[in-house]
Design a protein around this motif. Structure first.
Motif, PDB file in Angstrom:
ATOM      1  N   ILE A 276     -29.039  59.664  -4.788  1.00 40.78           N
ATOM      2  CA  ILE A 276     -28.250  59.329  -3.592  1.00 40.78           C
ATOM      3  C   ILE A 276     -29.223  58.871  -2.518  1.00 40.78           C
ATOM      4  N   PHE A 277     -28.696  58.168  -1.522  1.00 44.83           N
ATOM      5  CA  PHE A 277     -29.548  57.555  -0.513  1.00 44.83           C
ATOM      6  C   PHE A 277     -29.019  57.890   0.884  1.00 44.83           C
ATOM      7  N   LEU A 278     -29.957  58.003   1.802  1.00 44.54           N
ATOM      8  CA  LEU A 278     -29.597  58.131   3.215  1.00 44.54           C
ATOM      9  C   LEU A 278     -29.364  56.732   3.760  1.00 44.54           C
ATOM     10  N   ASP A 279     -28.116  56.460   4.099  1.00 44.56           N
ATOM     11  CA  ASP A 279     -27.746  55.114   4.519  1.00 44.56           C
ATOM     12  C   ASP A 279     -27.796  54.947   6.036  1.00 44.56           C
ATOM     13  N   SER A 280     -27.390  56.000   6.785  1.00 41.58           N
ATOM     14  CA  SER A 280     -27.380  55.897   8.253  1.00 41.58           C
ATOM     15  C   SER A 280     -27.558  57.284   8.843  1.00 41.58           C
ATOM     16  N   LEU A 281     -28.004  57.305  10.092  1.00 40.23           N
ATOM     17  CA  LEU A 281     -28.173  58.567  10.814  1.00 40.23           C
ATOM     18  C   LEU A 281     -28.011  58.289  12.298  1.00 40.23           C
ATOM     19  N   GLN A 282     -27.136  59.078  12.918  1.00 38.72           N
ATOM     20  CA  GLN A 282     -26.927  58.971  14.365  1.00 38.72           C
ATOM     21  C   GLN A 282     -26.918  60.369  14.963  1.00 38.72           C
ATOM     22  N   ILE A 283     -27.695  60.564  16.023  1.00 40.86           N
ATOM     23  CA  ILE A 283     -27.765  61.839  16.723  1.00 40.86           C
ATOM     24  C   ILE A 283     -27.349  61.590  18.171  1.00 40.86           C
ATOM     25  N   SER A 284     -26.363  62.340  18.644  1.00 37.01           N
ATOM     26  CA  SER A 284     -25.864  62.191  20.007  1.00 37.01           C
ATOM     27  C   SER A 284     -25.791  63.557  20.669  1.00 37.01           C
ATOM     28  N   LEU A 285     -25.896  63.557  21.977  1.00 35.17           N
ATOM     29  CA  LEU A 285     -25.726  64.768  22.774  1.00 35.17           C
ATOM     30  C   LEU A 285     -24.472  64.597  23.613  1.00 35.17           C
ATOM     31  N   ILE A 286     -23.527  65.513  23.442  1.00 31.70           N
ATOM     32  CA  ILE A 286     -22.251  65.454  24.142  1.00 31.70           C
ATOM     33  C   ILE A 286     -22.295  66.459  25.289  1.00 31.70           C
ATOM     34  N   GLY A 287     -22.124  65.961  26.497  1.00 41.94           N
ATOM     35  CA  GLY A 287     -22.078  66.828  27.677  1.00 41.94           C
ATOM     36  C   GLY A 287     -20.641  67.048  28.106  1.00 41.94           C
ATOM     37  N   ASN A 288     -20.224  68.303  28.162  1.00 43.10           N
ATOM     38  CA  ASN A 288     -18.870  68.670  28.571  1.00 43.10           C
ATOM     39  C   ASN A 288     -18.922  69.278  29.966  1.00 43.10           C
ATOM     40  N   THR A 289     -18.280  68.615  30.912  1.00 41.30           N
ATOM     41  CA  THR A 289     -18.245  69.085  32.291  1.00 41.30           C
ATOM     42  C   THR A 289     -16.846  69.580  32.608  1.00 41.30           C
ATOM     43  N   MET A 290     -16.726  70.865  32.946  1.00 41.43           N
ATOM     44  CA  MET A 290     -15.449  71.434  33.350  1.00 41.43           C
ATOM     45  C   MET A 290     -15.345  71.367  34.861  1.00 41.43           C
ATOM     46  N   ILE A 291     -14.361  70.618  35.349  1.00 42.25           N
ATOM     47  CA  ILE A 291     -14.174  70.395  36.777  1.00 42.25           C
ATOM     48  C   ILE A 291     -12.917  71.131  37.221  1.00 42.25           C
ATOM     49  N   ARG A 292     -13.044  71.936  38.258  1.00 36.26           N
ATOM     50  CA  ARG A 292     -11.908  72.705  38.762  1.00 36.26           C
ATOM     51  C   ARG A 292     -11.742  72.429  40.252  1.00 36.26           C
ATOM     52  N   ALA A 293     -10.509  72.199  40.656  1.00 36.15           N
ATOM     53  CA  ALA A 293     -10.167  72.086  42.071  1.00 36.15           C
ATOM     54  C   ALA A 293      -8.938  72.954  42.303  1.00 36.15           C
ATOM     55  N   HIS A 294      -9.187  74.206  42.658  1.00 37.35           N
ATOM     56  CA  HIS A 294      -8.141  75.213  42.801  1.00 37.35           C
ATOM     57  C   HIS A 294      -7.393  75.391  41.472  1.00 37.35           C
ATOM     58  N   GLU A 295      -6.101  75.082  41.408  1.00 40.39           N
ATOM     59  CA  GLU A 295      -5.349  75.305  40.178  1.00 40.39           C
ATOM     60  C   GLU A 295      -5.376  74.107  39.233  1.00 40.39           C
ATOM     61  N   VAL A 296      -6.033  73.034  39.617  1.00 40.55           N
ATOM     62  CA  VAL A 296      -6.111  71.830  38.797  1.00 40.55           C
ATOM     63  C   VAL A 296      -7.516  71.748  38.190  1.00 40.55           C
ATOM     64  N   PHE A 297      -7.594  71.395  36.940  1.00 38.63           N
ATOM     65  CA  PHE A 297      -8.900  71.294  36.302  1.00 38.63           C
ATOM     66  C   PHE A 297      -8.846  70.247  35.201  1.00 38.63           C
ATOM     67  N   ARG A 298     -10.018  69.773  34.822  1.00 43.00           N
ATOM     68  CA  ARG A 298     -10.112  68.747  33.788  1.00 43.00           C
ATOM     69  C   ARG A 298     -11.474  68.862  33.107  1.00 43.00           C
ATOM     70  N   LYS A 299     -11.503  68.503  31.850  1.00 49.52           N
ATOM     71  CA  LYS A 299     -12.740  68.500  31.079  1.00 49.52           C
ATOM     72  C   LYS A 299     -13.172  67.062  30.846  1.00 49.52           C
ATOM     73  N   GLU A 300     -14.364  66.737  31.321  1.00 53.62           N
ATOM     74  CA  GLU A 300     -14.932  65.405  31.148  1.00 53.62           C
ATOM     75  C   GLU A 300     -16.039  65.488  30.094  1.00 53.62           C
ATOM     76  N   SER A 301     -15.919  64.677  29.050  1.00 54.53           N
ATOM     77  CA  SER A 301     -16.921  64.658  27.977  1.00 54.53           C
ATOM     78  C   SER A 301     -17.574  63.289  27.926  1.00 54.53           C
ATOM     79  N   ARG A 302     -18.897  63.293  27.884  1.00 56.48           N
ATOM     80  CA  ARG A 302     -19.656  62.053  27.801  1.00 56.48           C
ATOM     81  C   ARG A 302     -20.718  62.206  26.725  1.00 56.48           C
ATOM     82  N   SER A 303     -20.892  61.147  25.949  1.00 54.16           N
ATOM     83  CA  SER A 303     -21.814  61.186  24.821  1.00 54.16           C
ATOM     84  C   SER A 303     -23.019  60.290  25.098  1.00 54.16           C
ATOM     85  N   LEU A 304     -24.191  60.814  24.788  1.00 52.99           N
ATOM     86  CA  LEU A 304     -25.434  60.066  24.933  1.00 52.99           C
ATOM     87  C   LEU A 304     -26.075  59.938  23.562  1.00 52.99           C
ATOM     88  N   ILE A 305     -26.265  58.710  23.081  1.00 46.19           N
ATOM     89  CA  ILE A 305     -26.878  58.480  21.780  1.00 46.19           C
ATOM     90  C   ILE A 305     -28.389  58.648  21.910  1.00 46.19           C
TER      91      ILE A 305
END
Length: 519
Positions: A276-305
């Protein structure tokens, strides 16, 4: 008259806990002016802004603003203490024309202090729609100061700055004001000694044998009445069966501006002798930012290759390898590639938090014969590991020694969770999580320590936590300021930290007599 801040250190310096930040407040005036005080302030702010979900009666979403003064220290540089003692505290002082310089020095603490800075006034923010009010925050968590954070314009921001304010005696004369921002990155938490243990993510895959069925031409010949070749036994001609591991030292920690301590292993799980052969390889770092404004919140995810390669056709192991043989993928493909200095370390503060995941995608290829018309089988196996990102600024040994001595002493004040009765003498019920909505927000609010705040007179919105029972749990920080108050600054190499540039804050430059709730 104008005022500016000039730091002794160059502008590209990244500050950390225990550092001393010093400089001069320079006041220039073209004629004599009467002033009350000249105050220099060391400040840190954590601000978030999110739109609340619309109401049931077609109500428009409303912006929710949450504001925390996570760092606040002041120093009166003029008049000096001996001047106020001789002339009185309410005396006005006259500055002659020219340039006046006032030195200052602050020491950066370990922990945030917004749970102590409780302003009863609502904060004001500027937006495209005009002024927006941020009602006082009711949730505070005591943790190590978070790093400077940007990259979420109009939604989330953590900034640090030195500010000077020249207070004029007359209410009708504008106060001179100036500020200088700086980047901050915290000292990392103490690391446990290496044990050799590893955390891992694993995927298994079995390739189909090309001998399990006749090639496409042979199948067509049999269908038209010709003689087709018999199918060999799938046991004797089984395709390769492998598992792929991604491993990190335990606990899984990555370091800013450093290599990845990653290992990739491919394990043979059957007797197949096909390569068998190694055909491709990708390594990424995913940053998850949890943002809260009182009772409202959101998760922002960004990927860096971090790295990505394809069409490598690199053989893995040997056809003569026995079962259970592990073959390591060449680490040189990602060694030497450091994480960029724009990444904020993992942190948690009152209304923002950041966590990371390492995402690895391993592409494998098996078989394929141009003469027989068969195409190679390819598969991409995803592997994901939860990880922490540390700043790379190791704590000094003096600090670790002080922490060990403090822990050896008996604890006098244990953590207490308490509730206060309401005016009718009854204890109110616990807060209930909000019902699901259709705006894309999650319906489970992440737990955050809540600190009771006094009544502010500012009207609370429906469903706000100001009418809920006060609950306070003091989350243990990495370090205590009392332990480190007498320690010198960290004298060790530190990585550069260069988050994306932020825009100018109009309220920081505005006269305090015209900006509500900002000091």
């Amino acid at each position: 008259m104008n005022a500016v801040i000039v730091l002794d250190q160059p502008g590209s310096v990244t500050y950390t806990n225990l550092d001393e930040i010093s400089g001069k407040a320079i006041v220039r005036c073209t004629k004599s002016v009467d002033v009350d005080t000249i105050i220099v302030k060391l400040e840190g702010e954590s601000r978030t802004r999110l739109l609340s979900p619309g109401g049931a009666n077609n109500e428009r979403p409303k912006p929710q603003l949450e504001y925390h003064k996570i760092l606040y220290k002041t120093q009166t540089v003029f008049p000096q203490a001996n001047m106020t003692e001789s002339l009185g505290p309410k005396q006005t002082f006259t500055l002659p024309p020219g340039q006046h310089e006032y030195p200052f020095k602050f020491k950066l603490p370990f922990n945030n202090s917004c749970y102590n800075n409780r302003s009863p006034l609502p904060q004001v923010s500027m937006s495209g729609a005009g002024l927006e009010f941020a009602r006082p925050a009711t949730r505070h968590v005591k943790k190590t100061l978070p790093p400077t954070l940007s990259g979420f314009p109009g939604e989330a921001e953590i900034r640090y700055f030195i500010k000077v304010t020249v207070t004029r005696h007359s209410f009708f004369k504008e106060n001179a004001r100036g500020y200088t921002p700086f980047n901050f990155i915290p000292i990392e938490a103490p690391r446990n000694p290496a044990t050799g243990a590893e955390v891992f993510a694993r995927q298994k895959h079995a390739f189909e044998s090309f001998a399990d069925g006749p090639p496409a031409k042979a199948k067509m010949k049999g269908f038209l009445g010709g003689k087709s070749s018999p199918s060999p036994s799938p046991v004797e001609n089984a395709g390769p069966y492998v598992s792929v591991d991604a491993r990190l030292p335990e606990p899984s920690i990555l370091t800013c501006n450093s290599d990845l301590p990653l290992r990739l292993l491919v394990k043979k799980l059957n007797n197949s002798s096909d390569p068998i052969f190694l055909d491709s390889l990708q390594i990424s770092l995913i940053g998850n930012t949890m943002i809260r404004a009182h009772e409202v919140f959101r998760k922002e995810s960004r990927s860096l290759i971090i790295m990505s390669k394809s069409n490598m056709n690199m053989p893995i192991g040997s056809s003569s390898d026995p079962i259970e043989t592990e073959t390591a993928i060449d680490e040189s493909m990602w060694k030497g590639i450091t994480l960029p200095n724009t990444l904020a370390p993992s942190f948690e503060t009152c209304n923002l938090s950041r966590s990371y995941q390492l995402d690895i995608r391993v592409g494998l290829k098996y078989g394929g014969n141009t003469a027989s018309g068969s195409k190679p089988q390819t598969i991409v196996l995803p592997l994901r590991l939860d990880t922490q990102l540390f700043s790379g600024i190791a704590p000094p040994q003096e600090l670790l020694t002080a922490m060990a001595e403090a822990r050896a002493k008996p604890q006098v004040n244990p953590i207490v969770v308490s509730e206060k009765p309401t005016t009718n003498g009854r204890r109110p019920s616990r807060p209930v999580p909000p019902t699901p909505d259709t705006t894309g927000h999650s319906n489970v609010i992440p737990p955050t320590p809540i600190d009771d705040l006094p009544s502010t007179g500012f009207p609370a919105q429906p469903g706000s936590s100001t009418d809920l029972p006060p609950i306070y749990t003091d989350a243990p920080p990495s370090y205590e300021d009392a332990i480190a108050s007498s320690l010198p600054p960290v004298n060790a190499p530190r990585p550069d930290y260069a988050p994306p540039a932020t825009g100018e804050d109009e309220l920081l430059n505005r006269d305090e007599k015209r900006a509500w709730g900002r000091s």
